[in-house]
Scaffold this motif. Structure first.
Motif, PDB file in Angstrom:
ATOM      1  N   TYR A 192      33.345  47.025  37.231  1.00 55.14           N
ATOM      2  CA  TYR A 192      33.576  45.726  37.631  1.00 55.14           C
ATOM      3  C   TYR A 192      34.691  45.120  36.918  1.00 55.14           C
ATOM      4  CZ  TYR A 192      29.926  45.377  34.022  1.00 55.14           C
ATOM      5  OH  TYR A 192      29.152  45.563  32.883  1.00 55.14           O
ATOM      6  N   LEU A 193      35.584  46.088  36.123  1.00 56.27           N
ATOM      7  CA  LEU A 193      36.519  45.477  35.284  1.00 56.27           C
ATOM      8  C   LEU A 193      37.630  46.501  35.737  1.00 56.27           C
ATOM      9  CD1 LEU A 193      35.184  44.814  31.894  1.00 56.27           C
ATOM     10  CD2 LEU A 193      35.684  43.137  33.644  1.00 56.27           C
ATOM     11  N   CYS A 194      38.945  45.692  35.491  1.00 51.77           N
ATOM     12  CA  CYS A 194      40.186  46.723  35.607  1.00 51.77           C
ATOM     13  C   CYS A 194      41.387  46.067  34.654  1.00 51.77           C
ATOM     14  CB  CYS A 194      40.788  46.444  37.153  1.00 51.77           C
ATOM     15  SG  CYS A 194      41.451  45.002  37.588  1.00 51.77           S
ATOM     16  N   ILE A 195      41.979  46.951  34.245  1.00 51.01           N
ATOM     17  CA  ILE A 195      43.135  46.543  33.236  1.00 51.01           C
ATOM     18  C   ILE A 195      44.404  46.306  34.105  1.00 51.01           C
ATOM     19  CG2 ILE A 195      44.758  47.477  31.257  1.00 51.01           C
ATOM     20  CD1 ILE A 195      42.476  49.339  30.871  1.00 51.01           C
ATOM     21  N   ARG A 196      44.791  44.920  33.992  1.00 51.50           N
ATOM     22  CA  ARG A 196      46.167  44.487  34.539  1.00 51.50           C
ATOM     23  C   ARG A 196      46.895  43.820  33.586  1.00 51.50           C
ATOM     24  NH1 ARG A 196      43.104  40.683  39.459  1.00 51.50           N
ATOM     25  NH2 ARG A 196      42.168  42.410  40.367  1.00 51.50           N
ATOM     26  N   SER A 197      48.281  43.818  34.196  1.00 58.08           N
ATOM     27  CA  SER A 197      49.195  43.130  33.338  1.00 58.08           C
ATOM     28  C   SER A 197      49.960  41.930  34.043  1.00 58.08           C
ATOM     29  CB  SER A 197      50.178  44.002  32.767  1.00 58.08           C
ATOM     30  OG  SER A 197      51.307  43.578  31.922  1.00 58.08           O
ATOM     31  N   SER A 198      50.264  40.785  33.419  1.00 57.19           N
ATOM     32  CA  SER A 198      50.848  39.951  34.130  1.00 57.19           C
ATOM     33  C   SER A 198      51.978  39.261  33.265  1.00 57.19           C
ATOM     34  CB  SER A 198      50.030  38.625  34.246  1.00 57.19           C
ATOM     35  OG  SER A 198      49.740  37.915  32.949  1.00 57.19           O
ATOM     36  N   PRO A 199      53.030  38.695  33.858  1.00 51.95           N
ATOM     37  CA  PRO A 199      54.461  38.376  33.118  1.00 51.95           C
ATOM     38  C   PRO A 199      54.151  37.306  31.929  1.00 51.95           C
ATOM     39  CG  PRO A 199      54.433  37.607  35.138  1.00 51.95           C
ATOM     40  CD  PRO A 199      53.171  38.547  35.212  1.00 51.95           C
ATOM     41  N   THR A 200      53.104  36.822  32.141  1.00 48.92           N
ATOM     42  CA  THR A 200      52.835  35.547  31.506  1.00 48.92           C
ATOM     43  C   THR A 200      51.790  35.756  30.424  1.00 48.92           C
ATOM     44  OG1 THR A 200      50.964  34.504  33.091  1.00 48.92           O
ATOM     45  CG2 THR A 200      53.297  33.690  32.934  1.00 48.92           C
ATOM     46  N   GLU A 201      50.734  36.798  30.653  1.00 50.83           N
ATOM     47  CA  GLU A 201      49.615  36.839  29.664  1.00 50.83           C
ATOM     48  C   GLU A 201      49.758  38.273  29.108  1.00 50.83           C
ATOM     49  OE1 GLU A 201      46.727  35.853  32.467  1.00 50.83           O
ATOM     50  OE2 GLU A 201      46.602  33.907  31.806  1.00 50.83           O
ATOM     51  N   GLY A 202      50.630  39.037  29.520  1.00 53.31           N
ATOM     52  CA  GLY A 202      50.440  40.370  29.104  1.00 53.31           C
ATOM     53  C   GLY A 202      49.147  41.438  29.733  1.00 53.31           C
ATOM     54  N   ARG A 203      48.790  42.416  29.014  1.00 52.77           N
ATOM     55  CA  ARG A 203      47.730  43.187  29.396  1.00 52.77           C
ATOM     56  C   ARG A 203      46.545  42.582  29.013  1.00 52.77           C
ATOM     57  NH1 ARG A 203      49.499  48.950  27.100  1.00 52.77           N
ATOM     58  NH2 ARG A 203      49.172  47.622  25.105  1.00 52.77           N
ATOM     59  N   GLY A 204      45.514  42.788  29.915  1.00 51.14           N
ATOM     60  CA  GLY A 204      43.934  42.117  29.835  1.00 51.14           C
ATOM     61  C   GLY A 204      43.200  42.792  30.571  1.00 51.14           C
ATOM     62  N   LEU A 205      42.182  42.156  30.766  1.00 50.37           N
ATOM     63  CA  LEU A 205      40.827  42.806  31.499  1.00 50.37           C
ATOM     64  C   LEU A 205      40.446  41.478  32.499  1.00 50.37           C
ATOM     65  CD1 LEU A 205      38.421  44.684  28.862  1.00 50.37           C
ATOM     66  CD2 LEU A 205      39.973  45.588  30.506  1.00 50.37           C
ATOM     67  N   TRP A 206      40.321  42.057  33.802  1.00 51.37           N
ATOM     68  CA  TRP A 206      39.940  41.013  34.808  1.00 51.37           C
ATOM     69  C   TRP A 206      38.863  41.545  35.655  1.00 51.37           C
ATOM     70  CZ3 TRP A 206      44.954  40.829  33.095  1.00 51.37           C
ATOM     71  CH2 TRP A 206      45.574  39.832  33.343  1.00 51.37           C
ATOM     72  N   ALA A 207      37.952  40.778  35.886  1.00 48.70           N
ATOM     73  CA  ALA A 207      36.588  41.037  36.626  1.00 48.70           C
ATOM     74  C   ALA A 207      37.064  41.250  38.136  1.00 48.70           C
ATOM     75  CB  ALA A 207      35.729  39.792  36.897  1.00 48.70           C
ATOM     76  N   THR A 208      36.440  42.656  38.929  1.00 44.04           N
ATOM     77  CA  THR A 208      36.538  42.864  40.142  1.00 44.04           C
ATOM     78  C   THR A 208      35.535  42.282  40.917  1.00 44.04           C
ATOM     79  OG1 THR A 208      35.798  45.098  39.833  1.00 44.04           O
ATOM     80  CG2 THR A 208      38.173  44.565  39.557  1.00 44.04           C
ATOM     81  N   GLN A 209      34.504  42.045  40.321  1.00 45.70           N
ATOM     82  CA  GLN A 209      33.257  41.666  40.994  1.00 45.70           C
ATOM     83  C   GLN A 209      32.589  40.422  40.314  1.00 45.70           C
ATOM     84  OE1 GLN A 209      30.513  45.044  41.156  1.00 45.70           O
ATOM     85  NE2 GLN A 209      32.118  46.574  41.821  1.00 45.70           N
ATOM     86  N   PRO A 210      31.636  39.929  40.866  1.00 44.36           N
ATOM     87  CA  PRO A 210      31.135  38.573  40.271  1.00 44.36           C
ATOM     88  C   PRO A 210      30.346  39.065  39.057  1.00 44.36           C
ATOM     89  CG  PRO A 210      30.759  38.233  42.573  1.00 44.36           C
ATOM     90  CD  PRO A 210      31.153  39.688  42.257  1.00 44.36           C
ATOM     91  N   ILE A 211      30.395  38.350  37.938  1.00 38.71           N
ATOM     92  CA  ILE A 211      29.685  38.604  36.662  1.00 38.71           C
ATOM     93  C   ILE A 211      28.687  37.614  36.312  1.00 38.71           C
ATOM     94  CG2 ILE A 211      29.780  39.378  34.162  1.00 38.71           C
ATOM     95  CD1 ILE A 211      32.479  40.553  34.845  1.00 38.71           C
ATOM     96  N   LYS A 212      27.510  37.565  36.168  1.00 38.04           N
ATOM     97  CA  LYS A 212      26.699  36.463  35.925  1.00 38.04           C
ATOM     98  C   LYS A 212      26.766  36.259  34.468  1.00 38.04           C
ATOM     99  CE  LYS A 212      23.759  36.445  39.701  1.00 38.04           C
ATOM    100  NZ  LYS A 212      23.919  35.081  40.174  1.00 38.04           N
ATOM    101  N   ARG A 213      26.451  35.174  33.909  1.00 37.30           N
ATOM    102  CA  ARG A 213      26.257  34.758  32.478  1.00 37.30           C
ATOM    103  C   ARG A 213      25.211  35.370  31.898  1.00 37.30           C
ATOM    104  NH1 ARG A 213      24.079  28.979  31.196  1.00 37.30           N
ATOM    105  NH2 ARG A 213      22.173  28.837  32.386  1.00 37.30           N
ATOM    106  N   GLY A 214      25.374  36.226  30.528  1.00 35.72           N
ATOM    107  CA  GLY A 214      24.075  36.861  30.223  1.00 35.72           C
ATOM    108  C   GLY A 214      24.403  38.284  30.499  1.00 35.72           C
ATOM    109  N   THR A 215      25.464  38.665  31.293  1.00 33.65           N
ATOM    110  CA  THR A 215      25.553  40.132  31.525  1.00 33.65           C
ATOM    111  C   THR A 215      26.495  40.873  30.061  1.00 33.65           C
ATOM    112  OG1 THR A 215      25.840  39.647  33.875  1.00 33.65           O
ATOM    113  CG2 THR A 215      26.807  41.801  32.937  1.00 33.65           C
ATOM    114  N   VAL A 216      26.164  41.949  30.023  1.00 33.62           N
ATOM    115  CA  VAL A 216      26.780  42.685  28.961  1.00 33.62           C
ATOM    116  C   VAL A 216      28.044  43.425  29.483  1.00 33.62           C
ATOM    117  CG1 VAL A 216      27.090  44.500  26.936  1.00 33.62           C
ATOM    118  CG2 VAL A 216      25.011  43.226  27.634  1.00 33.62           C
ATOM    119  N   ILE A 217      29.424  42.898  29.327  1.00 31.44           N
ATOM    120  CA  ILE A 217      30.397  43.444  30.086  1.00 31.44           C
ATOM    121  C   ILE A 217      30.789  44.743  29.320  1.00 31.44           C
ATOM    122  CG2 ILE A 217      32.695  42.755  30.880  1.00 31.44           C
ATOM    123  CD1 ILE A 217      32.103  39.925  30.358  1.00 31.44           C
ATOM    124  N   ILE A 218      30.939  44.946  28.455  1.00 32.56           N
ATOM    125  CA  ILE A 218      31.419  45.893  27.737  1.00 32.56           C
ATOM    126  C   ILE A 218      30.234  46.428  26.215  1.00 32.56           C
ATOM    127  CG2 ILE A 218      33.162  47.186  26.096  1.00 32.56           C
ATOM    128  CD1 ILE A 218      35.138  45.266  27.693  1.00 32.56           C
TER     129      ILE A 218
END
Length: 597
Positions: free
Chosen positions: A70-96
């Motif tokens: 439910y994560l992917c690595i993307r890059s944008s011209p303003t923020e550089g590389r980062g991690l984006w959610a591909t699915q809804p993530i509820k609070r309290g979820t261990v993402i990594i």
């Protein structure tokens, strides 16, 4: 000397020339740099450099371990590389949840925690390495697991201590030891291995390095070369370092991509490097937190395990953000810390468009209407209540109080370990001054003083229990939790830990002898707080219930709120039994009372 204090290390004569030469040196791994760096919103400090990695290095990101579906690595011209959610993530979820590539303890914690699993020393104590006498382990199992890495470290520590001048420490800093482990591991796994490429994928800031950073990186580089036992430049080639630029890239990657290893209650005890977690960008208003929750009851083979946990609901195509610094600080201090420590000016939503009323810099309305006023500044001393519009009259007194409070906080922090009694005296005297100046509990520096005062009183109570100290700690904890609740969202791990500490203090058995001295925090003692008897138990129970829910969010529901969450659960069970005993006692007393009495 710890990594955080390395910037204050002694000056090196050739500091400027070393770094300037490294900046000018061209290597095969370098690529073009943008001629005019710009400030961007939510910029990724771990990817701050304008240097772009080679295609081979960039491809290594695709092989990072632990990236969930439910994560992917993307890059944008303003923020550089980062991690984006591909699915809804509820609070309290261990993402990594991953084990860092490399982790080490700070020097002062080497004898108190296991260097393999980072578990705190048991009552029986830790086993010390028989050769270097520096690192310690829980048992032979932990020692054997760490030996493959510690083998070369052990010899280096012995040589360092043998040749260290009298004026220097006998153990190198955690930054030097962490870099040493990183290079030995990279050499062992192979310079072209995926592991090594993942380290290389973390970007360097050397192209945009400011002159203020020259001394730090030079001192760190020289200490590392000495620690590795290298006497000539050729010796660095075995580690894949062929030029001063390569060495500066290494120290820059470490400085901007390392994380503090913490205990389950967020106390820093070491440093680590995780290429995957380093992809997460910064925001002063984050939707996730980085913690070391201790997911299991016993030390795991993968501990210390670094976890990124969602503290807000995150929607698809939303970027994951954590905070690299203490977000309870005012905007100017946050920006300065990020600029000095990570070489960028923060333009997150909280910094770029700050609220007109930030509880981090506020005081109560002097008309007692319940509203707040922005703290006056030297540049803009005029301020008024946001609710009733009443103008604050004596702004000079407020400015003096905040200035004295900041100076006292700095001094008390420095004295915390050296002279805790003096630190308690300072915080005890300063808190009433800021309270009298009408600063709200979340305002800086009152919140910082309250948090430090609570820590100091808890330590003092552990050494010499008394009702005065206990009640003073409870009052500081109450002020602390109120302040944090005004500026941090529900479920933030800092809030959860503060509530847990407050509840546990309330649950401590009251002393038989009532205090004869004045309250330890220097404030008048209200008859109603802290309460005594059953009301105190009831408040403790309600506070721990709140703490339990917030810890489940901040440290992950799958982790049961981490080690702190499990301890709160046990405390709640004990309180329930105690409260039931009290109810049974009252019920029995009523049943035994003669009718008509």
């Amino acid at each position: 000397m710890s990594f955080s204090n390395l910037r204050a290390a002694r000056k090196t004569k050739d500091a400027r020339s070393f770094v300037v030469n490294a900046q000018r040196h061209d290597t095969t791994q370098e690529t073009s740099v943008n001629p005019e760096p710009t400030v961007v919103e939510n910029v990724d400090v771990h990817m701050q450099s304008q240097d772009e990695p080679s295609p081979d290095v960039d491809a290594a990101l695709q092989y990072l371990h632990g990236v969930p579906e439910y994560l992917c690595i993307r890059s944008s011209p303003t923020e550089g590389r980062g991690l984006w959610a591909t699915q809804p993530i509820k609070r309290g979820t261990v993402i990594i949840a991953v084990k860092p590539h490399i982790s080490v303890l700070t020097t002062q914690n080497l004898a108190s925690y296991c260097s393999n699993c980072f578990e705190e020393a048991p009552e029986a104590g830790l086993r010390r390495c028989a050769h270097c006498h520096v690192v310690h382990y829980c048992n032979s199992e932990c020692q054997n697991k760490d030996w493959a890495t510690h083998k070369r470290e052990c010899a280096a520590l012995q040589e360092w201590a043998k040749h260290a001048p009298a004026a220097e420490v006998s153990v190198p800093s955690d930054a030097v030891r962490c870099l040493g482990r990183l290079l030995w591991m990279r050499q062992k796994k192979g310079l072209d291995s995926t592991w090594a490429q993942q380290i290389a994928a973390m970007q360097s800031n050397r192209k945009s390095l400011q002159p203020s950073g020259y001394e730090f990186h030079t001192h760190l580089s020289h200490s590392l070369v000495r620690y590795l036992g290298i006497s000539s430049p050729d010796g660095l080639q075995d580690f894949g370092i062929t030029s001063p630029g390569d060495l500066l890239d290494l120290t820059s990657r470490f400085a901007t991509n390392s994380y503090s290893v913490t205990t389950p209650d967020l106390t820093p005890i070491g440093a680590c490097v995780s290429p995957l977690v380093s992809l997460v960008n910064h925001s002063c208003s984050p939707n996730a937190a980085t913690v070391f929750p201790r997911a299991s009851k016993t030390p795991s083979t993968v501990e210390p395990l670094i976890s990124v946990v969602a503290i807000r609901d995150i929607q698809p195509d939303e970027q994951i953000f954590t905070s690299y610094i203490d977000t309870t600080l005012p905007r100017a201090l946050r920006r300065r810390e990020l600029q000095e420590g990570y070489n960028f000016l923060c333009e997150c939503s909280l910094c770029k468009t700050p609220p007109s009323m930030d509880a981090r810099e506020a005081l109560w309305c002097q008309k007692s209407c319940g509203g707040m006023c922005p703290l006056p500044t030297e540049e803009d001393p005029l301020t008024q209540c946001a609710k009733c519009k009443a103008v604050v009259k004596d702004t000079d007194a407020v400015l003096d109080a905040t200035r004295v409070g900041q100076e006292g906080l700095n001094k008390a922090t420095a004295l915390q370990s050296k002279d805790p009694a003096k630190a308690i005296q300072l915080t005890t005297n300063l808190i009433p001054i800021l309270v009298s100046a009408k600063l709200v509990p979340s305002s800086h520096p009152l919140l910082g003083l309250s948090r430090l005062h609570q820590t100091l009183l808890i330590s003092a109570f552990s050494a010499s229990p008394s009702q005065d100290i206990l009640d003073g700690a409870i009052r500081s904890a109450a002020r602390n939790t109120k302040g944090l609740s005004m500026i941090l969202i529900e479920g933030h791990p800092v809030r959860g830990v503060a509530l847990a500490e407050f509840g546990k203090l309330l649950a401590v058995d009251e002393m038989e002898a009532k205090p004869a001295n004045a309250p330890t925090d220097g404030l008048p003692r209200p008859d109603a707080f802290p309460p005594t008897g059953p009301p105190r138990l009831k408040l403790a129970y309600e506070t721990l219930l709140r703490a339990r829910e917030e810890l489940l969010i901040g440290f992950g529901r799958a982790n049961e709120g981490g080690k702190v969450g499990r301890s709160v659960r046990d405390a709640l069970a004990a309180l329930e039994k105690e409260m039931e005993v009290w109810r049974d006692g009252v019920r029995n007393a009523l049943n035994d009372t003669p009718k008509g009495a």
